[in-house]
Design a protein around this motif. Structure first.
Motif, PDB file in Angstrom:
ATOM      1  N   ARG A 152      76.115  89.110  52.155  1.00  0.00           N
ATOM      2  CA  ARG A 152      76.119  87.665  51.638  1.00  0.00           C
ATOM      3  C   ARG A 152      76.535  86.822  52.859  1.00  0.00           C
ATOM      4  O   ARG A 152      75.824  85.828  52.991  1.00  0.00           O
ATOM      5  CB  ARG A 152      77.142  87.847  50.523  1.00  0.00           C
ATOM      6  CG  ARG A 152      76.712  88.560  49.183  1.00  0.00           C
ATOM      7  CD  ARG A 152      77.911  88.026  48.118  1.00  0.00           C
ATOM      8  NE  ARG A 152      77.526  88.866  46.785  1.00  0.00           N
ATOM      9  CZ  ARG A 152      78.312  88.792  45.805  1.00  0.00           C
ATOM     10  NH1 ARG A 152      79.235  87.836  45.562  1.00  0.00           N
ATOM     11  NH2 ARG A 152      77.990  89.797  44.787  1.00  0.00           N
ATOM     12  N   ASN A 153      77.294  87.206  53.861  1.00  0.00           N
ATOM     13  CA  ASN A 153      77.761  86.439  55.011  1.00  0.00           C
ATOM     14  C   ASN A 153      76.626  86.258  55.705  1.00  0.00           C
ATOM     15  O   ASN A 153      76.030  85.186  56.228  1.00  0.00           O
ATOM     16  CB  ASN A 153      78.952  86.861  55.700  1.00  0.00           C
ATOM     17  CG  ASN A 153      80.244  86.757  55.132  1.00  0.00           C
ATOM     18  OD1 ASN A 153      80.440  85.968  54.337  1.00  0.00           O
ATOM     19  ND2 ASN A 153      80.978  87.516  55.705  1.00  0.00           N
ATOM     20  N   ILE A 154      75.692  87.513  55.985  1.00  0.00           N
ATOM     21  CA  ILE A 154      74.541  87.376  56.779  1.00  0.00           C
ATOM     22  C   ILE A 154      73.630  86.409  56.293  1.00  0.00           C
ATOM     23  O   ILE A 154      72.868  85.667  56.884  1.00  0.00           O
ATOM     24  CB  ILE A 154      74.097  88.839  57.039  1.00  0.00           C
ATOM     25  CG1 ILE A 154      74.847  89.638  57.806  1.00  0.00           C
ATOM     26  CG2 ILE A 154      72.588  88.751  57.407  1.00  0.00           C
ATOM     27  CD1 ILE A 154      74.594  91.134  57.843  1.00  0.00           C
ATOM     28  N   SER A 155      73.255  86.637  54.752  1.00  0.00           N
ATOM     29  CA  SER A 155      72.200  85.764  54.166  1.00  0.00           C
ATOM     30  C   SER A 155      72.509  84.478  54.160  1.00  0.00           C
ATOM     31  O   SER A 155      71.678  83.401  54.012  1.00  0.00           O
ATOM     32  CB  SER A 155      72.270  86.229  52.818  1.00  0.00           C
ATOM     33  OG  SER A 155      73.319  85.768  51.886  1.00  0.00           O
ATOM     34  N   ALA A 156      73.806  83.990  54.363  1.00  0.00           N
ATOM     35  CA  ALA A 156      74.267  82.529  54.681  1.00  0.00           C
ATOM     36  C   ALA A 156      74.318  82.153  55.895  1.00  0.00           C
ATOM     37  O   ALA A 156      74.929  80.810  56.188  1.00  0.00           O
ATOM     38  CB  ALA A 156      75.780  82.351  53.705  1.00  0.00           C
ATOM     39  N   GLY A 157      74.095  82.940  57.047  1.00  0.00           N
ATOM     40  CA  GLY A 157      74.144  82.419  58.270  1.00  0.00           C
ATOM     41  C   GLY A 157      75.485  82.714  58.910  1.00  0.00           C
ATOM     42  O   GLY A 157      75.772  81.938  59.910  1.00  0.00           O
ATOM     43  N   LYS A 158      76.370  83.251  58.456  1.00  0.00           N
ATOM     44  CA  LYS A 158      77.839  83.657  58.887  1.00  0.00           C
ATOM     45  C   LYS A 158      78.012  84.796  59.603  1.00  0.00           C
ATOM     46  O   LYS A 158      77.071  85.809  59.574  1.00  0.00           O
ATOM     47  CB  LYS A 158      78.628  83.428  57.663  1.00  0.00           C
ATOM     48  CG  LYS A 158      78.802  82.203  56.827  1.00  0.00           C
ATOM     49  CD  LYS A 158      79.635  82.184  55.669  1.00  0.00           C
ATOM     50  CE  LYS A 158      79.650  81.098  54.874  1.00  0.00           C
ATOM     51  NZ  LYS A 158      80.712  81.065  53.767  1.00  0.00           N
ATOM     52  N   ARG A 182      65.881  90.454  47.409  1.00  0.00           N
ATOM     53  CA  ARG A 182      64.767  89.459  47.044  1.00  0.00           C
ATOM     54  C   ARG A 182      65.230  87.930  46.795  1.00  0.00           C
ATOM     55  O   ARG A 182      64.252  87.278  46.991  1.00  0.00           O
ATOM     56  CB  ARG A 182      63.796  89.996  45.878  1.00  0.00           C
ATOM     57  CG  ARG A 182      63.282  91.349  46.009  1.00  0.00           C
ATOM     58  CD  ARG A 182      62.529  91.736  45.046  1.00  0.00           C
ATOM     59  NE  ARG A 182      61.630  93.053  45.184  1.00  0.00           N
ATOM     60  CZ  ARG A 182      62.437  94.203  44.858  1.00  0.00           C
ATOM     61  NH1 ARG A 182      63.283  94.276  44.645  1.00  0.00           N
ATOM     62  NH2 ARG A 182      61.394  95.318  45.287  1.00  0.00           N
ATOM     63  N   THR A 183      66.477  87.844  46.501  1.00  0.00           N
ATOM     64  CA  THR A 183      66.851  86.445  46.189  1.00  0.00           C
ATOM     65  C   THR A 183      68.235  86.137  46.839  1.00  0.00           C
ATOM     66  O   THR A 183      68.573  84.816  46.712  1.00  0.00           O
ATOM     67  CB  THR A 183      67.189  86.424  44.728  1.00  0.00           C
ATOM     68  OG1 THR A 183      68.056  87.143  44.129  1.00  0.00           O
ATOM     69  CG2 THR A 183      65.754  86.720  43.721  1.00  0.00           C
ATOM     70  N   MET A 184      68.847  86.979  47.581  1.00  0.00           N
ATOM     71  CA  MET A 184      70.060  86.526  48.253  1.00  0.00           C
ATOM     72  C   MET A 184      69.773  85.847  49.242  1.00  0.00           C
ATOM     73  O   MET A 184      68.946  85.779  50.175  1.00  0.00           O
ATOM     74  CB  MET A 184      70.497  87.899  48.801  1.00  0.00           C
ATOM     75  CG  MET A 184      72.016  87.558  49.475  1.00  0.00           C
ATOM     76  SD  MET A 184      72.740  89.259  50.192  1.00  0.00           S
ATOM     77  CE  MET A 184      73.031  90.291  48.648  1.00  0.00           C
ATOM     78  N   GLY A 185      70.712  84.601  49.199  1.00  0.00           N
ATOM     79  CA  GLY A 185      70.573  83.606  50.213  1.00  0.00           C
ATOM     80  C   GLY A 185      69.348  82.628  50.000  1.00  0.00           C
ATOM     81  O   GLY A 185      68.925  82.084  50.881  1.00  0.00           O
ATOM     82  N   GLY A 186      68.715  82.704  48.995  1.00  0.00           N
ATOM     83  CA  GLY A 186      67.641  81.970  48.577  1.00  0.00           C
ATOM     84  C   GLY A 186      66.325  82.507  49.201  1.00  0.00           C
ATOM     85  O   GLY A 186      65.329  81.606  49.251  1.00  0.00           O
ATOM     86  N   ARG A 187      66.406  83.487  49.695  1.00  0.00           N
ATOM     87  CA  ARG A 187      65.095  83.940  50.375  1.00  0.00           C
ATOM     88  C   ARG A 187      64.910  85.633  50.312  1.00  0.00           C
ATOM     89  O   ARG A 187      65.962  86.224  49.745  1.00  0.00           O
ATOM     90  CB  ARG A 187      65.037  83.752  51.640  1.00  0.00           C
ATOM     91  CG  ARG A 187      66.192  84.237  52.690  1.00  0.00           C
ATOM     92  CD  ARG A 187      66.350  83.911  54.360  1.00  0.00           C
ATOM     93  NE  ARG A 187      67.553  84.632  54.658  1.00  0.00           N
ATOM     94  CZ  ARG A 187      67.535  85.002  55.943  1.00  0.00           C
ATOM     95  NH1 ARG A 187      66.359  85.021  56.598  1.00  0.00           N
ATOM     96  NH2 ARG A 187      68.447  85.294  56.410  1.00  0.00           N
TER      97      ARG A 187
END
Length: 344
Positions: A107-113, A52-57
């Motif tokens: 975490r990579n996915i949530s950061a667009g990596k 619900r909060t990972m990557g700011g969304r």
């Protein structure tokens, strides 16, 4: 439900229902898509990840059952849940050993990596024992000192096979290879329409898809090189989009990775030159434009146009700076005198 809880307990999983779901329990045949929010915690309550909060969304997890997801315990526990149910699952170490690698990818996915960025070319178990940093202190500590984890899961949606479009990550290698040209073309169409953000996402998805396949090959092998040649034009298109969005340093980074491997790639040198010019790296821009002319003299008119534009920008900038600082160091000017204001 008590029988299911007993089976889970025998497998090293303790289930605690927080909020019951609705309707009947699905049969969950292979190919079923489950959508759920998750929060991963240590047994002392410290939270590692929260969808619900990972990557700011807030973005729920999606799984296709039967596709051998790396963290098998998630498939095991969701099939005990009704849609809308919220439950905590405390899982033994034997179920959580691969979580650090899964978390790194998420975490990579949530950061667009790239989801596989930072992972070595070896199987999951080998990576666990490789002492290779995952780039996150909490995951490095968990990898070094494995322990039980608590997964708080809210099952949002259960979609039967055939009722949804298959996501790229859930496809077979053959399906991915067949899909990439279509993704590339969709990106091109969006770019021509001026939908740059959407085109960027298409190109990124194509790159990530190919990199996922490339990770399974040894660098330098024939298949690895073939995949890399498919990645390069997608990456160049991605750079074009990033340039239009003002992400010049990212363009420089990606183009540098291309020319490091392919010294004759004129498009990479050209795009990098333009990015250098945009961030006032005049020396680097001229060097890259010179390389472009060396590789393809027919581009001389385009290069001349870009150099002229860069030189004009530099002249304008210098003129503005000269005006901004004019008189700042004029020692002949009379010093300013202080004035006092009566407070009475």
């Amino acid at each position: 439900m008590e029988e299911e809880a007993r089976k889970l307990l025998e497998e090293g999983i303790i289930k605690k229902v927080i909020s019951p779901g609705r309707g009947e329990l699905s049969t969950f045949p292979d190919g079923t898509k489950v959508v759920f929010h998750y929060r991963t915690s240590l047994c002392d309550g410290k939270v590692l990840d929260d969808s619900r909060t990972m990557g700011g969304r807030s973005k729920p997890m999606e799984l296709i059952l039967g596709k051998k997801f790396k963290l098998a315990v998630w498939e095991r526990v969701v099939i005990t849940m009704k849609q809308g149910e919220l439950a905590d699952f405390t899982c033994d170490i034997k179920h959580t050993a691969l979580y650090p690698l899964v978390s790194q990818s998420l975490r990579n996915i949530s950061a667009g990596k790239d989801p596989l960025e930072g992972q070595r070319h070896c199987c999951g178990i080998a990576q666990i024992h490789s002492h290779h940093s995952l780039g996150h202190k909490d995951l490095d500590e968990l990898q070094a000192n494995q322990q039980p984890l608590v997964f708080s899961i809210e099952l949002l949606e259960v979609l039967p096979p055939g009722s949804f479009q298959l996501d790229v990550w859930a496809m077979t290698d053959e399906e991915k290879l067949e899909l990439v040209p279509h993704i590339h073309e969709e990106g091109n169409v969006l770019f021509k329409k001026g939908q740059i953000k959407e085109a960027t996402e298409k190109y990124y998805n194509g790159i990530a898809c190919l990199k996922n396949l490339q990770m399974k090959e040894h660098p330098g092998d024939e298949i690895w090189v073939k995949l890399d040649h498919m990645i390069t034009p997608l990456l160049l298109n991605f750079c074009q989009c990033k340039h239009l969005q003002g992400q010049y340093y990212e363009v420089i980074e990606h183009c540098s990775s291309i020319v490091f491997k392919y010294e004759g790639n004129v498009k990479a040198f050209y795009k990098r030159a333009k990015a250098h010019a945009a961030v006032w790296n005049e020396v680097e821009a001229r060097a890259d434009f010179d390389k472009v002319l060396e590789l393809d003299p027919s581009l001389a008119p385009s290069v001349a146009k870009e150099l002229k534009a860069m030189e004009e920008k530099i002249r304008t900038k210098k003129k503005e700076e000269k005006g901004r600082y004019k008189g700042l160091f004029n020692y002949n000017a009379r010093p300013a005198t202080a004035t006092t204001v009566s407070l009475l």
